[in-house]
Design a protein around this motif. Structure first.
Motif, short mmCIF file in Angstrom:
data_model
loop_
_atom_site.label_atom_id
_atom_site.label_comp_id
_atom_site.label_asym_id
_atom_site.label_seq_id
_atom_site.Cartn_x
_atom_site.Cartn_y
_atom_site.Cartn_z
N GLY A 155 14.79 60.46 18.14
CA GLY A 155 14.43 59.47 19.17
C GLY A 155 13.61 58.38 18.52
O GLY A 155 12.75 58.66 17.68
N SER A 157 12.43 55.47 20.48
CA SER A 157 11.95 54.52 21.49
C SER A 157 10.59 53.97 21.09
O SER A 157 9.83 54.63 20.38
CB SER A 157 11.86 55.18 22.86
OG SER A 157 10.76 56.05 22.92
N VAL A 160 7.70 56.22 22.51
CA VAL A 160 7.58 57.65 22.16
C VAL A 160 7.95 57.90 20.68
O VAL A 160 7.07 58.19 19.87
CB VAL A 160 8.44 58.53 23.11
CG1 VAL A 160 8.26 60.00 22.77
CG2 VAL A 160 8.07 58.28 24.57
N ASN A 232 13.74 66.86 30.84
CA ASN A 232 15.03 66.66 31.51
C ASN A 232 15.04 67.47 32.81
O ASN A 232 14.69 68.65 32.81
CB ASN A 232 16.15 67.14 30.60
CG ASN A 232 16.10 66.49 29.23
OD1 ASN A 232 16.29 65.28 29.11
ND2 ASN A 232 15.80 67.25 28.20
P1 NAD Z 1 14.43 56.75 25.73
O1 NAD Z 1 15.62 57.02 26.55
O2 NAD Z 1 13.76 55.44 25.73
O3 NAD Z 1 14.77 57.07 24.20
C1 NAD Z 1 15.58 58.15 23.82
C2 NAD Z 1 15.81 58.07 22.32
O4 NAD Z 1 16.62 59.17 21.93
C3 NAD Z 1 16.53 56.81 21.89
O5 NAD Z 1 15.87 56.28 20.77
C4 NAD Z 1 17.94 57.29 21.52
O6 NAD Z 1 18.50 56.54 20.47
C5 NAD Z 1 17.70 58.74 21.12
N1 NAD Z 1 18.84 59.59 21.37
C6 NAD Z 1 19.60 59.68 22.50
N2 NAD Z 1 20.59 60.56 22.35
C7 NAD Z 1 20.48 61.06 21.10
C8 NAD Z 1 21.22 62.01 20.35
N3 NAD Z 1 22.29 62.62 20.86
N4 NAD Z 1 20.81 62.28 19.09
C9 NAD Z 1 19.72 61.67 18.56
N5 NAD Z 1 18.99 60.77 19.23
C10 NAD Z 1 19.37 60.46 20.47
O7 NAD Z 1 13.38 57.91 26.12
P2 NAD Z 1 11.81 58.04 25.75
O8 NAD Z 1 11.01 57.26 26.70
O9 NAD Z 1 11.63 57.84 24.29
O10 NAD Z 1 11.60 59.58 26.08
C11 NAD Z 1 12.28 60.58 25.33
C12 NAD Z 1 12.16 61.90 26.08
O11 NAD Z 1 10.79 62.25 26.16
C13 NAD Z 1 12.66 61.85 27.53
O12 NAD Z 1 13.20 63.10 27.86
C14 NAD Z 1 11.39 61.63 28.33
O13 NAD Z 1 11.49 62.13 29.64
C15 NAD Z 1 10.41 62.40 27.52
N6 NAD Z 1 9.03 61.94 27.64
C16 NAD Z 1 8.07 62.89 27.66
C17 NAD Z 1 6.73 62.54 27.75
C18 NAD Z 1 5.68 63.61 27.75
O14 NAD Z 1 4.53 63.32 28.02
N7 NAD Z 1 6.03 64.85 27.46
C19 NAD Z 1 6.37 61.20 27.82
C20 NAD Z 1 7.37 60.23 27.75
C21 NAD Z 1 8.69 60.62 27.65
#
Ligand code: NAD
Length: 289
Positions: A155, A157, A160, A232
């Motif tokens: 990931g 983003s 994160v 998720n």
């Molecule tokens: P986002 O959708 O902005 O980013 C997802 C990232 O994952 C992207 O960079 C994408 O390229 C990558 N990705 C998608 N499919 C992929 C695959 N098959 N293989 C490899 N990489 C892949 O989401 P985000 O805001 O970065 O959040 C990521 C996850 O973390 C989400 O599930 C979100 O709910 C969770 N999250 C958790 C917290 C927490 O406090 N625990 C906080 C924020 C987000």
């Protein structure tokens, strides 16, 4: 079998520290740290008090960007407010970047202001985004070694994956110490075979893709530390109830990994604790006039 890292337990440690820091600040005659949260639409956020005060301001999803900017400006100037957080995501008609940049950097407990992101990337002291800070603290407080280790962040983003990678790859002797690890980032364009190859080399895997069961036991190195950031919402195939799962196949990975953080009860509660910690930091740094 892996040590299951309790994010809830570690969050309680942080809560105690925040509580005692807050008590100290107030005893020294400072204002009580105050966190203001702006919520647009009908999303919910948690904010336990820990001796701080907090307030949540609700706005309907029809609120205009201009109104939001005015509200933020008012809060920026309010000296009784130490930390200000605008819950993301915002409705379509907003520029999230404009909103994040409107929050005064010193009150920006989310760490999303462009100045805080810039400082993060330059290894300068700054407000570190809560989720990345949560991953960092879990690793530190569990005693997971990072120096010279291979880390795979799944990931990229800006909120994160990127800040997690930024913390872990950077120099431990810089102003904002880093983990001195060799960090590789995977993302949606990383072919699955390549992801598997990278995972098999990783001492630490941080899963932040939002893809359930992306990280399976077969692709991991024996004894790896696995931190699951994914959240998720899924329907339980048996009970039909809605449940939360991470990006990691927990049951199988637990048998192969050295450390694993569960979902729920891992990164989530730690991230909430880190917002509170950032709020005390903001209060400490606030001018006393
Ligand atoms: P986002 O959708 O902005 O980013 C997802 C990232 O994952 C992207 O960079 C994408 O390229 C990558 N990705 C998608 N499919 C992929 C695959 N098959 N293989 C490899 N990489 C892949 O989401 P985000 O805001 O970065 O959040 C990521 C996850 O973390 C989400 O599930 C979100 O709910 C969770 N999250 C958790 C917290 C927490 O406090 N625990 C906080 C924020 C987000």
């Amino acid at each position: 079998a892996a040590t299951v890292v309790s994010g809830t337990g570690l969050a309680q440690q942080i809560h105690k520290e925040v509580q005692s820091d807050t008590a100290k600040l107030v005893a020294q005659g400072n204002r009580r740290p105050h966190l203001s949260v702006i919520l647009v639409g009908d999303d919910h956020a948690t904010a336990s008090l820990l001796g701080m005060s907090s307030s949540t301001i609700f706005r309907p999803s029809s609120v205009s960007q201009e109104e939001m900017l005015e509200l933020i400006d008012k809060f920026n100037r309010d000296r009784s407010i130490s930390g200000l957080l605008v819950q993301l995501p915002l409705p379509e008609h907003f520029s999230e970047r404009a909103i994040c940049n409107a929050v005064a950097p010193e009150k920006d407990v989310d760490g999303f202001h462009i100045v805080n992101i810039g400082k993060l990337c330059l290894d300068q002291r700054c407000m570190v985004p809560a989720t990345a800070a949560a991953v960092w603290e879990i690793i530190r407080r569990t005693g997971i070694e990072t120096v010279g280790k291979n880390v795979l962040v799944v990931g990229r983003s800006k909120n994160v994956g990127m800040p997690i990678a930024m913390l872990l790859h950077s120099d431990r002797n810089h102003e904002r110490p880093g983990g001195d690890a060799t960090v590789v980032m995977a993302h949606r364009c990383t072919p699955l075979p390549r992801l598997k190859e990278l995972a098999s080399l990783a001492d630490i895997v941080i899963a932040a893709a939002g893809v359930p069961h992306l990280i399976t036991a077969d692709i991991l190195k024996e004894g790896a530390a696995v931190i699951d950031v994914g959240i998720n919402r899924m329907q339980d195939p048996v009970t039909g109830k809605l449940c939360l799962v991470g990006d990691v196949d927990f049951e199988a990975v637990k048998e192969k990994a050295g450390f694993i953080s569960p979902v729920p009860g891992g990164v989530g509660p730690m991230a909430v604790a880190m917002v509170m910690k950032n709020t005390v930091t903001a209060a400490k740094n606030a001018p006393t006039y």
